[in-house]
Design an enzyme around this catalytic site. Structure first.
Site, short mmCIF file in Angstrom:
data_model
loop_
_atom_site.label_atom_id
_atom_site.label_comp_id
_atom_site.label_asym_id
_atom_site.label_seq_id
_atom_site.Cartn_x
_atom_site.Cartn_y
_atom_site.Cartn_z
CD GLU A 1 -3.20 -0.84 1.94
OE1 GLU A 1 -4.11 -0.28 1.30
OE2 GLU A 1 -3.27 -1.13 3.14
CD GLU B 1 -3.83 -6.01 3.55
OE1 GLU B 1 -3.03 -5.10 3.80
OE2 GLU B 1 -3.82 -6.67 2.48
#
Length: 268
Positions: free
Chosen positions: A122, A142
């Site tokens: 990210e 995730e």
């Protein structure tokens, strides 16, 4: 040992994630230090480019150190230090380290020295030029643990990559190697570990030879117009171009070319 090493080298800011013993995972201290580092890059007019890398030869950043930060955010642990109190007091800390709010219009180069997992992948999406060591790997795992990559990836990735490539990373949760990441467009270049920092320095030096106001206008326009209708986007572009054309640097460039010398851009 500081969680971040901030090294100002003339017009360049080199930011090194510095928790190699913990896979350079983002703990509370790193949250704060990285937010402060980006703010210094943003406010220091002498800094024209930032280079983001990490200590060690295995991990760029393997996400957030959830064992440390989640208990604080959920209230399971009370803050015991001034840093922990500051972390809790700033609800926008994640946006700041991921350059979501406020955005950073100065160029950012990533030198990816190893695995970038979860928050590491990210964080890379907030950078502009990305050089990866050939053993680097990327993943957004995730959903495998019931959560989402909510620090920017669900918005940024499908705008930065072709849809099918973005969805493979977002929905698959599998490791993507450096060579595949290059094909996808997730990284700009793949080099050996030994070449990594030299290539990052090459790009940073090249940025510093160019007019800083012009580069910031280019990045600002690319970011701000990405989802605008064409007419609005072109209008924004013209406004940025007009602003740059009024600068001293815009007069210095042609003058230097005519005089057959290197231009001396001052960001004015």
């Amino acid at each position: 040992m500081s969680a971040i090493v901030f090294d100002k080298r003339g017009q360049q800011a080199w930011i090194t994630l510095n928790r190699p013993q913990a896979k350079n995972m983002i703990n509370g201290e790193m949250f704060l230090d990285l937010a402060d580092a980006w703010q210094e890059v943003r406010e220091d007019d002498d800094i024209r480019v930032a280079v983001l890398t990490a200590a060690g030869d295995e991990d760029f950043c393997c996400g957030g150190d959830l064992a440390e930060v989640i208990p604080l955010w959920t209230g399971a642990k009370q803050p015991q230090t001034q840093a922990e109190e500051r972390l809790l007091a700033d609800p926008l800390i994640t946006d700041k380290i991921m350059l979501k709010a406020p955005p950073l219009y100065k160029p950012v180069i990533a030198a990816i020295n190893g695995r970038a997992l979860g928050g590491g992948t990210e964080l890379l999406q907030a950078t502009d030029i990305r050089i990866a060591a050939e053993h680097a790997q990327f993943s957004l795992p995730e959903p495998k643990v019931g959560v989402v990559p909510g620090a920017g990836s669900m918005v940024r990735l499908a705008r930065q990559l072709p849809w099918a490539h973005a969805m493979k990373i977002l929905l698959g949760g599998e490791l993507v190697g450096a060579s595949e990441a290059l094909i996808m467009g997730l990284v700009s270049e793949v080099v050996t570990q030994g070449e990594l920092l030299a290539r990052a320095e090459h790009y940073a030096d090249n940025v510093c030879r160019q007019a800083p106001l012009a580069l910031q206008a280019v990045k600002r326009t690319a970011l701000e117009t990405h989802t605008l209708p064409w007419a609005d986007a072109f209008q924004f572009e013209m406004e940025q171009a007009a602003h740059v054309m009024m600068s001293k640097d815009a007069r210095e460039g042609p003058r230097a070319f005519k005089e057959k010398r290197e231009p001396q851009f001052r960001g004015e």
